[in-house]
Scaffold this active site. Sequence first.
Site, short mmCIF file in Angstrom:
data_model
loop_
_atom_site.label_atom_id
_atom_site.label_comp_id
_atom_site.label_asym_id
_atom_site.label_seq_id
_atom_site.Cartn_x
_atom_site.Cartn_y
_atom_site.Cartn_z
CG ASP A 1 -2.02 1.05 1.13
OD1 ASP A 1 -2.40 1.43 0.01
OD2 ASP A 1 -2.49 1.52 2.19
CB CYS B 1 -23.49 -0.33 1.27
SG CYS B 1 -22.49 1.18 1.37
#
Length: 349
Positions: free
Chosen positions: A139, A204
């Site tokens: 990352d 969600c």
Amino acid sequence: MSPVDGSELVKKNIKAEAMRLGFSLCGFTNAEPPADFYRYEAWLLQGCQAGMDYLNSERHREQRHDPTRLMPGVKTIVSLGWRYPLRRPDQLNQADLFQIAGYVTDTDYHLFLPQRMQLLSQILHNELGNEVEINVYTDSAPILERELAVRAGLGWIGKNSCLISPKFGSAFLLAEIYLDVEIFPDLPFAGEHCGNCRRCMDACPTQCIQSDRTIDSRKCISYLTIEHKGEIPLSLHSSIGNWLFGCDVCQMVCPWNQKLSMFDPRSILKDLSVEETIELLQLDKVQFADRFRQSAIFRAKWKGLLRNALIVLGNSRNPLASTSIEDFADHVSDPDLGIMARAILNNFS
């Protein structure tokens, strides 16, 4: 070294060592440009990167499109997956318990994963020779990680935009090793296995999951509570619910994760009670750094974590939280946090 000189044996040895070091997934692919780069470009055109403007920079776009722009001479990419724990779906929306994303339950992966990858790199040097150039990324560079992972045979990109392994689910931190030697690639993962399932999209809280398997960061709770550095609009506060840092809802409801266990009891961080979250409001910047420097929570910074704490406490409608927010508003030195605390109190009922 040509790709026919021991490639399969090297791959077998490296995969075994990766598992020994704690990785759950390991696959090999070449350094060709990702075929799905157009999806990234379309995502940027929609503005879905929100405040992460660096993602639209020329450097980020070029290096994602062409791995050789990140490491000249790269010929092979090793894609790795490191698992983290998830809660069960029945642990969603627990009253007066504020939740932290599963990947935060250990030391910040930016601190420990590079160490594991350096050990794996040394093994690669032992297999291929010290003259081989090796770069590791966790990352930490512009890489289309999930697309490369699919190409390395690790899984498919689910509707929630996460890489899903048919064996281990989707709770993975991804990392890569770039090599300037050619090793036969693994076969790409064939197809996808979400089918007609929409559980992640329907569950969600902010409906940020888009139909093209991307996320609109402007509404994503993980982005808002971690990367976003400014005020979170009041209109989104109730959707954040009890997520203090990050969000795992789309993964918790995914059928491919149903066999995964709840938090490892050895985890450093747990979900916080109302009382524990109120204590966060009493931290100054030095105390915050001392407590969270080794944790991914440090990414939110002092102001971001206190902002998040105010939101979840306000959402709790707990009388103890109301009293504490009012006291915080009266004494906090940061004017933005003070204004926010007053706004939350005005909506408290």
